[in-house]
Design a protein around this motif. Structure first.
Motif, PDB file in Angstrom:
ATOM      1  N   TYR A 112    -123.995  74.573  52.045  1.00 10.15           N
ATOM      2  CA  TYR A 112    -124.301  73.182  51.721  1.00 10.15           C
ATOM      3  C   TYR A 112    -123.468  72.664  50.548  1.00 10.15           C
ATOM      4  CZ  TYR A 112    -128.350  74.296  54.644  1.00 10.15           C
ATOM      5  OH  TYR A 112    -129.164  74.703  55.675  1.00 10.15           O
ATOM      6  N   ARG A 113    -122.870  73.555  49.780  1.00  5.37           N
ATOM      7  CA  ARG A 113    -122.020  73.122  48.680  1.00  5.37           C
ATOM      8  C   ARG A 113    -120.796  72.374  49.200  1.00  5.37           C
ATOM      9  NH1 ARG A 113    -121.906  79.011  45.930  1.00  5.37           N
ATOM     10  NH2 ARG A 113    -121.467  79.418  48.127  1.00  5.37           N
ATOM     11  N   GLU A 114    -120.272  72.796  50.347  1.00  2.35           N
ATOM     12  CA  GLU A 114    -119.106  72.119  50.923  1.00  2.35           C
ATOM     13  C   GLU A 114    -119.462  70.707  51.369  1.00  2.35           C
ATOM     14  OE1 GLU A 114    -116.030  73.402  50.818  1.00  2.35           O
ATOM     15  OE2 GLU A 114    -117.025  74.987  49.671  1.00  2.35           O
ATOM     16  N   MET A 115    -120.646  70.548  51.895  1.00  4.92           N
ATOM     17  CA  MET A 115    -121.118  69.229  52.298  1.00  4.92           C
ATOM     18  C   MET A 115    -121.306  68.331  51.080  1.00  4.92           C
ATOM     19  SD  MET A 115    -124.493  68.433  54.593  1.00  4.92           S
ATOM     20  CE  MET A 115    -124.816  66.812  55.272  1.00  4.92           C
ATOM     21  N   LEU A 116    -121.848  68.916  50.003  1.00  6.99           N
ATOM     22  CA  LEU A 116    -122.073  68.152  48.785  1.00  6.99           C
ATOM     23  C   LEU A 116    -120.756  67.690  48.160  1.00  6.99           C
ATOM     24  CD1 LEU A 116    -124.146  67.052  46.797  1.00  6.99           C
ATOM     25  CD2 LEU A 116    -124.115  69.265  45.612  1.00  6.99           C
ATOM     26  N   LYS A 117    -119.713  68.494  48.292  1.00  8.83           N
ATOM     27  CA  LYS A 117    -118.397  68.094  47.777  1.00  8.83           C
ATOM     28  C   LYS A 117    -117.922  66.808  48.445  1.00  8.83           C
ATOM     29  CE  LYS A 117    -116.635  72.724  46.633  1.00  8.83           C
ATOM     30  NZ  LYS A 117    -115.629  73.759  47.008  1.00  8.83           N
ATOM     31  N   VAL A 118    -118.067  66.737  49.764  1.00  9.50           N
ATOM     32  CA  VAL A 118    -117.674  65.532  50.498  1.00  9.50           C
ATOM     33  C   VAL A 118    -118.512  64.345  50.040  1.00  9.50           C
ATOM     34  CG1 VAL A 118    -117.623  64.451  52.789  1.00  9.50           C
ATOM     35  CG2 VAL A 118    -116.844  66.813  52.504  1.00  9.50           C
TER      36      VAL A 118
END
Length: 402
Positions: free
Chosen positions: A135-141
């Motif tokens: 979910y960290r990758e999603m939060l980056k976007v």
């Protein structure tokens, strides 16, 4: 107590398309993969992504799920500040109680829980699919675009797109339109039902939605369209890892078979992305002298005296001499008596298959229309009985636990 992000895990679904398997248990609590349950996957995703505050929203048949979750210790979520919390529908003084009316209403009823952590962001997740997702990758976007909402999407074929909620996007991946199961889809970006919201924005739309008597109180039908109509910045996050909605018998069987591939996207041997679960204390499994086991998972406490091929065998299963289990999923406590045959089947917890019985039949392994036989929890099949491919045998319905 402030947290950067909080996860809200929707785990109250009945899972009616799993039929006999969810007769007396919530879908997220259904055993999976030999030593796990479906809810272990989103919980592990949260922990591995650094999200240490998780609200699990329960409703249908919550008893077994709540017992399994306990205080959150198996997922390192037994924390004084944050951790895991089971959140059931509740009634305030003077109000008439009701179940969660929809996904948006479920989050609305728990605004107070979220507010106590004053998060910048809230993940809204499904508790009934199998995935490995950071979910960290999603939060980056989400952060990079200062978005009000970011929706995780999978690329599907245009024909498959007719069965999903589809996100139509601009060149910069911002969303300009959402279509629910379009007959003529404009894109093939299918919503996974995994959302990241800026909490101050979502909070406002939840309150407005609850005040609308015509609303279905649903994210897909109401919250997402309302945010789009208001001109909020909404983005897609293109996910390319493993994700499967295990809402049908065949998809649940397929996902269990996927976990047998040590090099697949669902591998449980990934040391960088461990899968956490609450496991029973059982002795080591036993493989008897004349047993044959090929390409299968055998969990603790099992006694195997027959042949097992391409199958998932959960803890405390007994397979008698001369029995054969092929391309099947056996949940905890199953007994397969000597000489019985189980193929292309899912046997729920504590099922007993009598000597010489035959469950299911030979199928084409990768046929999407295969007929998987299902035996519900606690059922006993008589010696010599024949259960045909695709048959569904239900357990007795328990009352009083909604």
């Amino acid at each position: 107590m402030k947290k950067e992000s909080v996860a809200m895990l929707l785990a109250g679904g009945q899972g009616s398309r799993l039929y006999a398997l969810t007769q007396n248990v919530a879908k997220p609590a259904v055993p999976f993969g030999g030593k796990y349950r479906i809810i272990d996957f989103p919980l592990s995703n949260c922990v591995n992504s650094g999200v240490d505050t998780v609200g699990v929203l329960t409703q249908y048949q919550p008893l077994e799920l709540n017992v399994y979750l306990g205080n959150g210790e198996p997922w390192d979520l037994d924390r004084a500040n944050g951790g895991l919390h089971s959140l059931a529908p509740y009634t305030l003084a003077g109000e008439q109680g009701s179940w969660y009316k929809g996904t948006a209403n479920a989050i609305y009823q728990n605004i107070g829980f979220i507010d106590q952590y004053d998060p910048e962001y809230v993940f809204v997740l499904s508790g009934d699919n199998i995935s490995k997702m950071d979910y960290r990758e999603m939060l980056k976007v989400h952060k990079a675009n200062n978005a009000a909402a970011t929706i995780s999407v999978l690329t599907v074929t245009m024909d498959e797109a007719k069965r999903f909620g589809i996100m139509n996007v601009r060149d910069d991946d911002s969303i300009y339109e959402f279509e629910e199961k379009p007959a003529q889809p404009k894109s093939n970006l299918a919503s996974m039902g995994v959302y990241c919201f800026t909490w101050s924005k979502l909070r406002k739309y939840l309150i407005e939605d609850e005040a609308d008597p015509t609303s279905s109180n649903d994210f897909g039908k109401n919250i997402i369209p309302n945010m789009l109509n208001a001109g909020e910045t909404m983005m897609v996050y293109r996910f390319d890892g493993y994700w499967k909605d295990v809402g049908t018998i065949n998809s649940l069987w397929d996902a269990n078979m996927d976990i047998l591939d040590p090099n697949g996207d669902l591998s449980v041997f990934d040391k960088e992305w461990p899968l956490w679960a609450r496991n029973p204390i059982r002795p080591p499994h036993t493989i008897r002298e004349h047993a044959k086991v090929q390409h299968s998972f055998i969990s603790s406490g099992c006694d195997i005296d027959g042949d097992v091929f391409n199958s998932i065998i959960s803890d405390s299963v007994t397979i008698g001499a001369g029995a054969t289990v092929k391309c099947s999923v056996l949940m905890p406590g199953v007994t397969v008596a000597p000489g019985a045959v189980v193929e292309y089947a899912i046997l729920a917890e504590e099922v007993t298959i009598g000597a010489g019985a035959h469950i299911g039949s030979e199928q084409v392994y990768d046929d999407p229309n295969k007929k998987v036989a299902v035996i519900g929890k606690g059922i006993s099949i008589a010696p010599g009985a024949v259960v045909e491919a695709g048959a569904m045998i239900y357990p007795e319905k328990k009352g009083g636990d909604k």
